[in-house]
Motif scaffolding. Structure first.
Motif, short mmCIF file in Angstrom:
data_model
loop_
_atom_site.label_atom_id
_atom_site.label_comp_id
_atom_site.label_asym_id
_atom_site.label_seq_id
_atom_site.Cartn_x
_atom_site.Cartn_y
_atom_site.Cartn_z
N ILE A 76 26.95 81.86 47.04
CA ILE A 76 26.65 82.82 45.97
C ILE A 76 25.96 82.13 44.81
CG2 ILE A 76 27.68 84.40 44.28
CD1 ILE A 76 29.97 84.83 46.34
N GLY A 77 26.44 80.94 44.45
CA GLY A 77 25.87 80.20 43.32
C GLY A 77 24.42 79.83 43.53
N ASN A 78 24.09 79.34 44.72
CA ASN A 78 22.70 78.96 44.99
C ASN A 78 21.78 80.18 45.00
OD1 ASN A 78 22.39 75.98 45.50
ND2 ASN A 78 24.14 76.39 46.81
N PHE A 79 22.32 81.33 45.43
CA PHE A 79 21.55 82.57 45.37
C PHE A 79 21.27 82.94 43.91
CE2 PHE A 79 21.88 87.18 44.63
CZ PHE A 79 20.73 87.61 45.28
N LEU A 80 22.28 82.74 43.04
CA LEU A 80 22.14 83.10 41.63
C LEU A 80 21.06 82.27 40.93
CD1 LEU A 80 25.83 83.67 40.48
CD2 LEU A 80 24.02 85.38 40.68
N VAL A 81 20.92 80.99 41.31
CA VAL A 81 19.87 80.17 40.70
C VAL A 81 18.50 80.83 40.91
CG1 VAL A 81 18.69 77.95 40.70
CG2 VAL A 81 21.16 78.02 40.96
N GLY A 82 18.24 81.20 42.17
CA GLY A 82 16.97 81.85 42.48
C GLY A 82 16.82 83.19 41.79
N ALA A 83 17.92 83.96 41.73
CA ALA A 83 17.88 85.28 41.09
C ALA A 83 17.60 85.16 39.59
CB ALA A 83 19.21 86.00 41.32
N ILE A 84 18.20 84.17 38.94
CA ILE A 84 17.99 83.97 37.50
C ILE A 84 16.53 83.57 37.23
CG2 ILE A 84 18.56 82.46 35.54
CD1 ILE A 84 21.45 82.39 36.70
N ILE A 85 15.99 82.70 38.08
CA ILE A 85 14.59 82.30 37.93
C ILE A 85 13.68 83.52 38.00
CG2 ILE A 85 12.67 81.07 39.03
CD1 ILE A 85 14.70 78.92 39.85
N ASP A 86 13.89 84.36 39.03
CA ASP A 86 13.06 85.56 39.20
C ASP A 86 13.21 86.52 38.02
OD1 ASP A 86 11.65 85.02 41.44
OD2 ASP A 86 12.94 86.10 42.82
N LEU A 87 14.45 86.72 37.55
CA LEU A 87 14.71 87.65 36.46
C LEU A 87 13.97 87.24 35.20
CD1 LEU A 87 16.28 90.03 35.18
CD2 LEU A 87 18.16 88.40 34.73
N PHE A 88 14.14 85.98 34.77
CA PHE A 88 13.51 85.52 33.54
C PHE A 88 12.00 85.36 33.70
CE2 PHE A 88 17.86 84.77 32.43
CZ PHE A 88 17.89 84.83 31.05
N LYS A 89 11.56 85.01 34.90
CA LYS A 89 10.12 84.92 35.15
C LYS A 89 9.46 86.28 34.95
CE LYS A 89 8.54 84.77 39.36
NZ LYS A 89 8.22 84.33 40.74
N ASN A 90 10.09 87.31 35.49
CA ASN A 90 9.53 88.66 35.36
C ASN A 90 9.54 89.15 33.91
OD1 ASN A 90 9.01 88.85 38.10
ND2 ASN A 90 11.04 89.74 38.56
N ILE A 91 10.64 88.84 33.20
CA ILE A 91 10.75 89.27 31.80
C ILE A 91 9.67 88.60 30.94
CG2 ILE A 91 12.18 89.14 29.72
CD1 ILE A 91 14.63 89.47 31.56
N TYR A 92 9.58 87.26 31.06
CA TYR A 92 8.65 86.51 30.20
C TYR A 92 7.19 86.68 30.63
CZ TYR A 92 12.22 84.24 27.40
OH TYR A 92 13.24 84.01 26.51
#
Length: 408
Positions: free
Chosen positions: A346-362
């Protein structure tokens, strides 16, 4: 005879961790060649690795039961035998389905071995437990470091005029499992004489808040540890525009400090205490990682130094389990590692999810390039946050154990 048996036990534990490190880390140079030989696409490679994780977690879940029912000697021999058999099957693999089955079997063996070694080490290292646990995991780090080099050399080694290739390389490397297997066959392994009525019922174990806090500590620590291998090079390339050679060197520096830490900081865990050690070391790792991101490119060396803090977490938690559950180490190690495995996925999935989330926002605010950089920084910050959460959870465990007068 007892002295000879003790030496053999050390050879089984240290040799087992060497084999474990080799088996997990020779795949890097081999997978591209497998992909080329069987014309595999990325999805098929992903499925191959996903089945590996499934096999590993499956084995972790039942090995404690096997050890409790049939003994640590049975589990150890089964682990080494399974891995050697997987080497033969990988050597004989002629297509993707057979390779998948062989790889799945290898990771079943890896899962059994991780639990068996954890239980055996808990029973063998009754003195200087923190030092010896860290030393045994140093051998895992050592073999992990040299495994890609050995794999590359072996694949190009010629026998009867033909290179061994990945088939032969796996056969040779996994056949190393036969050495500790032979030692296990002729060695008396400790702890199997514990009677069932001397053990803690599993339901009582599940009701213990300390047991769940230990799971959380190990999960946060392992997420932080493993995420570096998966994301550091990617982060340096995309956030700082480093080339792959420079980024790989920094990753190697991380693993160097990581490995040396397990070799030299183990004695400190025995002196400071296991729970305090986890609090201090994981906090140091988290702070160094987050400082590295805040400072920017000039602070990248701090990512490597963070390896010294995160390295002792896993073996020190294993030492804590050994001391806290001396008669139930099989149950404690199997339960903790299985739950940790689920948490790390779950943790390794979250790293990728956080990257995508902030990438899309910024990206929407500042453009694609700035969005990618901010996404990578946010995702890699999660590595440091997990190390800090490991420390915070260890503080909670310290409080629980202190109230019970059970500090180790």
């Amino acid at each position: 005879m007892d002295k000879r048996n003790n030496y053999l036990l050390l050879l089984i534990v240290f040799g087992g961790f060497l084999v474990f490190g080799f088996s997990e880390n020779i795949k890097g140079p081999a997978i591209p060649r497998m992909q080329a030989d069987f014309s595999l696409n990325e999805l098929q490679v992903g499925l191959l690795l996903a089945f590996n994780s499934l096999g590993y977690l499956l084995a972790c879940s039942f090995t404690g039961f096997l050890t409790r029912k049939y003994g640590i000697k049975f589990s150890s021999i089964l682990a080494f035998g399974t891995m050697a058999s997987a080497g033969v099957l990988i050597f004989l693999s002629v297509n993707y389905p057979m390779l998948s089955i062989s790889y799945f079997l290898m990771y079943i063996g890896n899962g059994i071995l991780e639990i068996a070694l954890g239980v055996l080490a808990a029973r063998v290292f009754t003195k200087n437990t923190g030092t010896m646990m860290n030393l045994s995991h140093f051998f895992y780090g050592l073999s992990s470091t040299v495994a890609p080099i050995f794999a590359t050399v072996l694949m190009s080694t010629k026998v009867s005029g033909k290179p061994l290739g990945w088939h032969g390389m796996y056969l040779v490397m996994l056949s190393l499992s036969l050495l500790p297997l032979m030692f296990a066959l002729f060695t008396k392994l400790p702890g199997d004489e514990i009677k069932e009525d001397e053990r803690t019922p599993f339901k009582d174990f599940l009701k213990d808040p300390a047991a769940w806090l230990i799971v959380a500590i190990l999960s946060f620590g392992v997420i932080s540890e493993l995420s570096v291998g998966g994301w550091l090079v990617n982060f340096l390339e995309k956030a700082y525009n480093w080339d792959i050679a420079a980024a790989s060197k920094l990753l190697s520096a991380f693993f160097l400090t990581f490995t040396l830490s397990r070799l030299f900081l183990g004695p400190l865990t025995d002196k400071i205490g296991f729970t305090k050690s986890v609090i201090i070391f994981s906090a140091a790792s988290g702070i160094l990682t987050l400082l590295g991101i805040l400072i920017g490119e000039s602070g990248a060396l701090l990512f490597a130094l963070a390896g010294a803090g995160i390295a002792p977490i896993y073996p020190t938690v294993m030492a804590l389990l050994a001391k806290r559950y001396p008669k139930d180490s099989d149950t404690a190690v199997s339960f903790t590692v299985t739950m940790m495995g689920i948490g790390s996925v779950i943790g390794n999935f979250l790293v990728g999810a956080i990257i995508d989330l902030f990438k899309n926002i910024y990206t929407g605010w500042y453009g694609i390039e700035s969005g990618l950089v901010m996404g990578m920084k946010a995702g890699y910050s999660f590595v440091g946050v997990c190390a800090l959460l490991c420390s915070i959870t260890a503080i909670a465990l310290y409080g629980v154990l202190k109230r019970r007068n059970e500090l180790i």
